[in-house]
Design a protein around this motif. Structure first.
Motif, PDB file in Angstrom:
ATOM      1  N   THR A  70      -2.947  -8.194  -2.485  1.00  0.00           N
ATOM      2  CA  THR A  70      -2.934  -6.903  -1.798  1.00  0.00           C
ATOM      3  C   THR A  70      -2.493  -5.788  -2.734  1.00  0.00           C
ATOM      4  O   THR A  70      -3.050  -4.682  -2.710  1.00  0.00           O
ATOM      5  CB  THR A  70      -1.998  -6.969  -0.584  1.00  0.00           C
TER       6      THR A  70
ATOM      7  N   ALA B 154      -4.469  -2.494  -3.797  1.00  0.00           N
ATOM      8  CA  ALA B 154      -3.860  -1.175  -3.587  1.00  0.00           C
ATOM      9  C   ALA B 154      -3.800  -0.359  -4.864  1.00  0.00           C
ATOM     10  O   ALA B 154      -3.678   0.874  -4.799  1.00  0.00           O
ATOM     11  CB  ALA B 154      -2.457  -1.336  -3.006  1.00  0.00           C
TER      12      ALA B 154
ATOM     13  N   TRP C 277       0.822  -1.205   0.000  1.00  0.00           N
ATOM     14  CA  TRP C 277       0.000   0.000   0.000  1.00  0.00           C
ATOM     15  C   TRP C 277       0.858   1.259   0.000  1.00  0.00           C
ATOM     16  O   TRP C 277       0.333   2.364   0.184  1.00  0.00           O
ATOM     17  CB  TRP C 277      -0.919   0.014   1.215  1.00  0.00           C
TER      18      TRP C 277
ATOM     19  N   ASN D 256      -8.005   3.662  -4.770  1.00  0.00           N
ATOM     20  CA  ASN D 256      -7.094   3.450  -3.650  1.00  0.00           C
ATOM     21  C   ASN D 256      -5.698   3.988  -3.894  1.00  0.00           C
ATOM     22  O   ASN D 256      -4.858   3.938  -2.985  1.00  0.00           O
ATOM     23  CB  ASN D 256      -6.983   1.953  -3.322  1.00  0.00           C
TER      24      ASN D 256
ATOM     25  N   VAL E 129     -11.114   1.197   1.969  1.00  0.00           N
ATOM     26  CA  VAL E 129     -10.553   0.272   0.986  1.00  0.00           C
ATOM     27  C   VAL E 129     -11.628  -0.004  -0.059  1.00  0.00           C
ATOM     28  O   VAL E 129     -12.678  -0.563   0.259  1.00  0.00           O
ATOM     29  CB  VAL E 129     -10.076  -1.035   1.649  1.00  0.00           C
TER      30      VAL E 129
END
Length: 348
Positions: free
Chosen positions: A284, A288, A136, A293, A226
């Motif tokens: 992930t 991200a 992230w 995001n 998110v």
């Protein structure tokens, strides 16, 4: 067609594909983010801590088996008889004391295993959260503090609750499906096996989706919203089921020989843990890089510039005075030393 022309044409085709299909462009962004944030190295670290964390878990499992055998003397006698019957006669007298000692020391093994599992599990969760946060583009935190360790401990408890919830979903769903099949009188039908496989696959996907959704939304060290977590968790659930079935096929083929049963299983589990770690970080990274995001990359900290007063033209500060004094002292020392040296030599 020359190689350069083929390369230009391939880049043009890829550019057109990315422009026409948003999913392809998103996949490229996710892969680039994964490699830019050192996904392979972080996955290797997660795998190492996972193997390290497995040792205290095995101790807890051994202690639980010791308690079970201590409360059931008949089962203990049956286990001893089965083990002594499977080993050579000269080893039977050695195996029985080992089993009895393991049962007698169940409290010690359980205590050490719980403390070690708590310590290793907290650090495993800390490294997992740092790896997920890196995808992230969240900078790493300061060295571990009490607040951070407590946060990682709560995250570890949350992961265990998510695992328990997924197991409950699978168990309840399987039991409900068996009940429906029995009430409908379809247990003897030829396609019952297919029905059970489909039901188990759907329940497994639901359980995996729950775990991935928790990892994507709760593990990163941020509290921002998110977007796209539902789709990312679904992608993770499908990929994990593929990896799980691939491991099942691999273990089924490799355990045919004695050597493969020992080393093949260990190697397979190690590779499976590494692939799952990489896949978790890739999913992930996919979450991200959802456009909603995306956040700017953190700028590296620049070293603070120290400007001396001597740098200003026409001014002499304390730093310049000290430097001039040191240079003058060195020059005087050289002149005095030269003079004394010539004085000692003198005329002969």
């Amino acid at each position: 067609m020359s190689l350069a022309a083929a390369g230009r044409r391939g880049r043009a085709v890829l550019t057109g594909l990315l422009a026409r299909h948003e999913w392809a462009d998103h996949l490229v962004r996710a892969v680039l983010r994964y490699h830019e944030r050192h996904g392979n190295h972080l996955a290797a670290a997660i795998t190492f801590f996972s193997i390290l964390n497995a040792v205290p878990l095995l101790m807890i499992a051994l202690a639980a088996a010791g308690y079970l055998l201590w409360f059931n003397p008949e089962l203990l006698a049956a286990v001893e008889a089965g083990i002594t019957g499977a080993v050579p006669a000269e080893l039977a007298d050695t195996v029985e004391p080992v089993i009895e000692t393991a049962v007698e020391q169940r409290n010690t093994v359980a205590g050490v295993g719980l403390v070690a599992a708590l310590w290793a599990g907290t650090w495993w969760m800390s490294n997992l959260r740092e790896a997920v946060s890196a995808q992230w583009a969240i900078p790493p935190r300061n060295p571990a503090s009490l607040q951070r360790l407590l946060s990682d401990l709560l995250a570890l408890v949350g992961l265990w609750l998510a695992l328990v919830a997924s197991l409950l979903v699978t168990a309840i769903g399987t039991g409900l499906g068996e009940t429906v099949l029995r009430l409908a009188g379809w247990q003897g039908a030829g396609w019952t096996q297919l029905t059970r496989f489909t039901l188990g696959l759907l329940l497994g996907l639901a359980a995996d989706w729950l775990i991935f959704f928790w990892i994507i939304t709760r593990l990163p060290r941020t509290h921002g919203p998110v977007h796209g977590a539902v789709r990312a968790a679904l992608l993770g659930a499908v990929g994990l089921e593929v990896l799980r079935h691939a491991l099942t096929i691999y273990l089924g083929r490799i355990t045919g020989s004695p050597g493969g049963a020992v080393f093949g299983s260990l190697l397979g589990l190690l590779v499976f843990a590494y692939l799952v770690s990489r896949f978790v970080l890739l999913v992930t990274a996919w979450a991200a890089t959802v456009p909603e995001n995306l956040r700017p990359e953190p700028e590296p900290e620049q070293p603070s510039a120290v400007v001396h007063a001597a740098a200003a033209p026409g001014r002499t500060g304390s730093g310049g005075g000290v430097a001039a004094a040191v240079a003058g002292a060195m020059l005087v020392g050289v002149l005095v030393g030269t003079r004394l040296h010539h004085g000692r030599r003198g005329p002969r």
